[in-house]
Motif scaffolding. Structure first.
Motif, PDB file in Angstrom:
ATOM      1  N   ARG A 171       0.829  -1.211   0.000  1.00  0.00           N
ATOM      2  CA  ARG A 171       0.000   0.000   0.000  1.00  0.00           C
ATOM      3  C   ARG A 171       0.867   1.266   0.000  1.00  0.00           C
ATOM      4  N   LEU A 172       1.984   1.222   0.704  1.00  0.00           N
ATOM      5  CA  LEU A 172       2.887   2.376   0.691  1.00  0.00           C
ATOM      6  C   LEU A 172       3.533   2.538  -0.688  1.00  0.00           C
ATOM      7  N   ALA A 173       3.838   1.417  -1.335  1.00  0.00           N
ATOM      8  CA  ALA A 173       4.374   1.491  -2.694  1.00  0.00           C
ATOM      9  C   ALA A 173       3.358   2.120  -3.639  1.00  0.00           C
ATOM     10  N   ALA A 174       2.077   1.791  -3.451  1.00  0.00           N
ATOM     11  CA  ALA A 174       1.031   2.363  -4.294  1.00  0.00           C
ATOM     12  C   ALA A 174       0.919   3.873  -4.106  1.00  0.00           C
ATOM     13  N   ARG A 175       1.386   4.375  -2.969  1.00  0.00           N
ATOM     14  CA  ARG A 175       1.357   5.823  -2.705  1.00  0.00           C
ATOM     15  C   ARG A 175       2.624   6.531  -3.188  1.00  0.00           C
ATOM     16  N   GLY A 176       3.540   5.767  -3.774  1.00  0.00           N
ATOM     17  CA  GLY A 176       4.689   6.396  -4.401  1.00  0.00           C
ATOM     18  C   GLY A 176       6.011   6.236  -3.694  1.00  0.00           C
ATOM     19  N   CYS A 177       6.047   5.490  -2.573  1.00  0.00           N
ATOM     20  CA  CYS A 177       7.326   5.238  -1.909  1.00  0.00           C
ATOM     21  C   CYS A 177       8.073   4.115  -2.628  1.00  0.00           C
ATOM     22  N   ARG A 178       9.396   4.174  -2.538  1.00  0.00           N
ATOM     23  CA  ARG A 178      10.230   3.071  -3.010  1.00  0.00           C
ATOM     24  C   ARG A 178      10.434   2.141  -1.817  1.00  0.00           C
ATOM     25  N   VAL A 179       9.784   0.990  -1.856  1.00  0.00           N
ATOM     26  CA  VAL A 179       9.659   0.148  -0.666  1.00  0.00           C
ATOM     27  C   VAL A 179      10.470  -1.130  -0.814  1.00  0.00           C
ATOM     28  N   THR A 180      11.134  -1.484   0.276  1.00  0.00           N
ATOM     29  CA  THR A 180      11.790  -2.776   0.423  1.00  0.00           C
ATOM     30  C   THR A 180      11.168  -3.460   1.633  1.00  0.00           C
ATOM     31  N   GLY A 181      10.874  -4.747   1.513  1.00  0.00           N
ATOM     32  CA  GLY A 181      10.344  -5.510   2.638  1.00  0.00           C
ATOM     33  C   GLY A 181      11.287  -6.637   3.001  1.00  0.00           C
ATOM     34  N   GLU A 208      10.682  -4.521  -3.464  1.00  0.00           N
ATOM     35  CA  GLU A 208      11.785  -5.477  -3.356  1.00  0.00           C
ATOM     36  C   GLU A 208      11.610  -6.269  -2.066  1.00  0.00           C
ATOM     37  N   TYR A 209      11.290  -7.544  -2.197  1.00  0.00           N
ATOM     38  CA  TYR A 209      11.103  -8.398  -1.020  1.00  0.00           C
ATOM     39  C   TYR A 209      12.331  -9.288  -0.832  1.00  0.00           C
ATOM     40  N   VAL A 210      12.833  -9.281   0.404  1.00  0.00           N
ATOM     41  CA  VAL A 210      14.083  -9.970   0.711  1.00  0.00           C
ATOM     42  C   VAL A 210      13.877 -10.873   1.926  1.00  0.00           C
ATOM     43  N   HIS A 211      14.342 -12.108   1.800  1.00  0.00           N
ATOM     44  CA  HIS A 211      14.319 -13.042   2.920  1.00  0.00           C
ATOM     45  C   HIS A 211      15.515 -12.747   3.816  1.00  0.00           C
TER      46      HIS A 211
END
Length: 258
Positions: free
Chosen positions: A67-77, A100-103
């Motif tokens: 949801r934060l990515a949809a608001r325009g943030c560059r998100v890593t999880g 970007e999802y990282v284990h």
């Protein structure tokens, strides 16, 4: 007579705790409406703006990150559950957003000076002994750019103890999640044995979480290198004894090394 040594760290069966049964019983808490509210709160509390680099630390299924990515943030999880990350990627594709999802492990964040903001939401901190919990705070500090903010949202220990119950029960469609709680005064840990009864199957999971009064975690954050810390309720209102949950917002100094 020798004084007693430090208490042993109780078992923490993480893979058994964070699984499909967890998602099943927490479905109401993680529903769209609740996730939208949580995202609104993170956006306001962290003073987010489109284009900011944000790390969702212990991101789970990506309900806030996407949801934060949809608001325009560059998100890593980052999360330790491969299953949750798989679901987060599926949801990101369905929403048409890039995250970007990282284990990985929150004690060993693999980036330095990369993020404007780090968020750790819904009691995703405190699952180690004190040394390792402090290590996680240091890793979050290192991952931030100078001037960046860390947000931690978790239980309000003072209210929880004032209303302490040794058992808690969640019932969903005839299935049950039963938690047996024990609070360790000498460690500040809530130790839990969880009994899951679902579709005729019964299993037990053991876990614990470190519970903090506001002042203790504030001091830990300052000792980890943050230069200022403030606290509030998740909706931004001032803390009171009746606040069910608590937020710490810590700032990395402008002059801090990346």
């Amino acid at each position: 007579m020798r004084p007693p040594g430090p208490p042993e760290t109780p078992p923490f069966e993480a893979d058994e705790l964070f699984d499909d049964d967890y998602l099943y019983f927490y479905r109401n808490t993680h529903a769209d409406e609740q996730s939208e509210t949580a995202t609104d709160r993170v956006w306001k509390l962290l003073e987010l703006q489109p284009g900011m680099d944000l790390l969702d630390l212990c991101c789970g299924t990506g309900r806030i990150a996407n949801r934060l990515a949809a608001r325009g943030c560059r998100v890593t999880g980052l999360d330790r559950s491969a299953r949750f990350l798989e679901l987060a990627r599926e949801d990101a594709r369905a929403r048409g957003v890039t995250v970007e999802y990282v284990h990985g492990d929150m004690r060993e964040i693999p980036w330095a000076g990369r993020f404007d903001r780090v968020v750790n939401w819904f009691t995703a901190f405190g699952y180690f002994d004190d040394e390792e919990n402090r290590r996680a705070l240091g890793a979050a500090h290192a991952a931030l750019r100078p001037g960046g903010l860390l947000l931690i949202e978790t239980l309000h220990r003072d209210r929880m103890l004032r209303n302490f119950r040794p058992e808690g029960v969640v019932e969903r469609d005839g299935d049950y999640m039963i938690d047996h709680h024990r609070f360790e005064v000498t460690t500040g840990r809530m130790v839990v044995e969880r009994v899951l009864i679902r579709e005729g199957r019964v299993r037990r999971v053991r876990w614990f979480v470190r519970c903090f009064p506001y002042t203790e975690l504030r001091d830990w954050l300052l000792q980890a290198g943050f230069t200022e810390v403030r606290g509030c309720q998740p909706d931004g209102e001032p803390l009171t004894l009746d606040s069910p949950r608590m937020v710490w917002i810590a700032r990395k100094g402008e002059g801090a090394a990346r």
